[in-house]
Scaffold this motif. Sequence first.
Motif, PDB file in Angstrom:
ATOM      1  N   ALA A  21     143.495  58.251 -35.194  1.00 42.88           N
ATOM      2  CA  ALA A  21     142.889  57.620 -36.571  1.00 42.88           C
ATOM      3  C   ALA A  21     141.837  56.479 -36.725  1.00 42.88           C
ATOM      4  O   ALA A  21     141.616  56.984 -37.936  1.00 42.88           O
ATOM      5  CB  ALA A  21     144.603  57.544 -37.695  1.00 42.88           C
ATOM      6  N   SER A  22     141.834  55.609 -36.091  1.00 41.30           N
ATOM      7  CA  SER A  22     140.848  55.081 -35.748  1.00 41.30           C
ATOM      8  C   SER A  22     139.732  55.341 -36.160  1.00 41.30           C
ATOM      9  O   SER A  22     138.562  55.332 -36.827  1.00 41.30           O
ATOM     10  CB  SER A  22     140.969  53.737 -35.110  1.00 41.30           C
ATOM     11  N   ASP A  23     139.190  56.446 -35.708  1.00 45.23           N
ATOM     12  CA  ASP A  23     137.934  57.604 -35.641  1.00 45.23           C
ATOM     13  C   ASP A  23     138.033  58.251 -36.821  1.00 45.23           C
ATOM     14  O   ASP A  23     136.797  57.695 -37.678  1.00 45.23           O
ATOM     15  CB  ASP A  23     137.818  58.169 -34.321  1.00 45.23           C
ATOM     16  N   LEU A  24     139.005  58.889 -37.139  1.00 43.94           N
ATOM     17  CA  LEU A  24     138.623  59.602 -38.363  1.00 43.94           C
ATOM     18  C   LEU A  24     138.606  58.410 -39.809  1.00 43.94           C
ATOM     19  O   LEU A  24     137.641  58.773 -40.643  1.00 43.94           O
ATOM     20  CB  LEU A  24     140.245  60.092 -38.798  1.00 43.94           C
ATOM     21  N   ALA A  25     139.053  57.322 -39.732  1.00 38.59           N
ATOM     22  CA  ALA A  25     139.358  55.651 -41.221  1.00 38.59           C
ATOM     23  C   ALA A  25     137.593  55.673 -41.150  1.00 38.59           C
ATOM     24  O   ALA A  25     137.087  55.313 -41.896  1.00 38.59           O
ATOM     25  CB  ALA A  25     139.730  54.815 -40.459  1.00 38.59           C
ATOM     26  N   ILE A  26     136.760  55.632 -39.743  1.00 35.32           N
ATOM     27  CA  ILE A  26     135.783  55.429 -39.894  1.00 35.32           C
ATOM     28  C   ILE A  26     134.823  56.018 -40.793  1.00 35.32           C
ATOM     29  O   ILE A  26     133.798  55.556 -41.834  1.00 35.32           O
ATOM     30  CB  ILE A  26     134.854  55.314 -38.088  1.00 35.32           C
ATOM     31  N   TYR A  27     135.228  57.277 -40.625  1.00 35.80           N
ATOM     32  CA  TYR A  27     134.124  58.321 -41.724  1.00 35.80           C
ATOM     33  C   TYR A  27     134.950  58.772 -43.214  1.00 35.80           C
ATOM     34  O   TYR A  27     134.148  58.651 -44.280  1.00 35.80           O
ATOM     35  CB  TYR A  27     134.374  59.771 -41.642  1.00 35.80           C
ATOM     36  N   ALA A  28     135.752  57.532 -43.056  1.00 39.23           N
ATOM     37  CA  ALA A  28     136.647  57.843 -44.771  1.00 39.23           C
ATOM     38  C   ALA A  28     136.034  56.339 -45.095  1.00 39.23           C
ATOM     39  O   ALA A  28     136.895  55.843 -46.170  1.00 39.23           O
ATOM     40  CB  ALA A  28     137.803  57.970 -44.624  1.00 39.23           C
ATOM     41  N   GLU A  29     135.541  55.505 -44.872  1.00 39.81           N
ATOM     42  CA  GLU A  29     135.913  53.920 -44.578  1.00 39.81           C
ATOM     43  C   GLU A  29     136.653  53.340 -44.826  1.00 39.81           C
ATOM     44  O   GLU A  29     136.915  52.640 -45.788  1.00 39.81           O
ATOM     45  CB  GLU A  29     134.274  54.367 -45.697  1.00 39.81           C
TER      46      GLU A  29
END
Length: 390
Positions: free
Chosen positions: A354-362
Motif C-alpha cells: 500500500a505504501s508503494d501505491l500511495a506514492i503514485y497517488a500522492e
Amino acid sequence: MPQQDSYSSSSRPLEALAGGRLTIDLDAIATNWRTLSEHLRDGTECAATVKANAYGTGLCETAERLSQEGCRTFFVALPQEALHLRETLPDATIYVLDGLFPGTAATYAAANLRPVLNSVPEIEEWSAYCRAGNKPLAAAIHIDTGMNRLGLMPDMFAQVMADDYLTGAFTPCLFVSHLACGSTPDHPLNQIQLDTFRAATAEFPEIPKSLANSAGVFLGPDYHFDIARPGISLYGGKALDPGTNPMVPVVKVEARILMVRDVAENQKIGYGGAKTATKPMRLAIVAAGYADGFLRRAGSSDKNPGGFGWLDGHRVPIVGRISMDMMALDVTDVPETVARHGVFVELLGPNVAASDLAIYAETIDYEYLTGLGRRFHRRYGTLGLRQDGT
C-alpha cells in the motif's frame, strides 16, 4: 457482533459474483502486534488502535484476534465503534479518541467506555455526570503538545489539573498526546513534543501516559511511556518514511480480469485519452476502480507513470485513468495463457505494498487501507508469500 456495512452478512456477493476479493490475514495482524510489543521498552503496554473498522480489516474480527494474542487495551475514534467493540470484548479497556459527545455520558458509562477528554467543556460534562452519580469514572485527558488539533494546551491542562472541582469527581487514568511528525524521525517537532509532554505531566508520575503511535514505537524508548497505541503498523503499513518496513502485509486485494484487448500504437486509452500507446499493447481490463478504494490519482498519463498490479510474477502497470469500476493494466509481457478472462490480478498485497501505491497517488497507505471498497468478496485467511519467496 461484527460491524455491518452496506452489504449485510447474508447478502454480500459470493466470490463468483464479485469483481474482486479481499483477503484479510488476522494471524498476520497478530504477528505485527507481537513485533511492535517486542520493540517497546520493558513495562510499556502495547495497545491497539482499531478505529475506521480496524483500518478496513474488520473492527470486531481484528480486535478479537488481538485479544486472543494478549492485547487488553483498544483505541477507537467514535463512540459508535466503541459500542460495537464492547459487544465483542466485554472485558477490554476501550478509549474513545474523539472524546465525549454532548449528552452521551450515560451511554459511555453504561458500556464502560473511557472518553479521551479533549476540551474543558468535555471535562466539565464528564465531571458533572460523575459527581451527580457519585461515581469517579475513568477518563483520559488529551494534551496538545504541537499538533494543534484536539486536546488542551499545556497551560490549560495545568489549570484543569489544579482545579479539584473539575478533576476530583472522576479518575484521570491516562494522559495522551499525539505526534504530528513521527514518520520523519529527524523532524525537530518530535523532540519538542516529547519535551512538552514530559514537562506537562511531570507532576503526576502516578498517572499512566501515552505518546507513541506506530511511528513513536520506532522512535525509541523515550517515546514509549506506559502505553503505546500503534495503528498503521498493525495493518502492515509503513510507520517511518525512511528505511524498510519491518511489518508483514495483512491484506490482499485481487480483481477479476473482465477482458483482454489489443491496442494499436498511438491509440488513446481510457477517460480523457490521458495515456497513449507507444507501441502495440495488450491490456487487461480489471473490475476494480475508485469506487473500490483504488484512488484515481494513481492512474497513469503520457506525462506521469501510475501504480501497478501483480500477475504471476509480472509487474503490470496501470494504463490511463482509473475509472469508477475498472482500470486497465499492461499485460503485454504476460503469457496469454496467464492473462485471460476471469483470472484475478493482485492489486494490493504481498507483492504490491500500500505504501508503494500511495506514492503514485500522492497520499499515504492509511488512505488505501481505510478506503478499500465494500463490493469485494471479503474473506479471512492466509495471504501466502511474496512471489520472490519472502
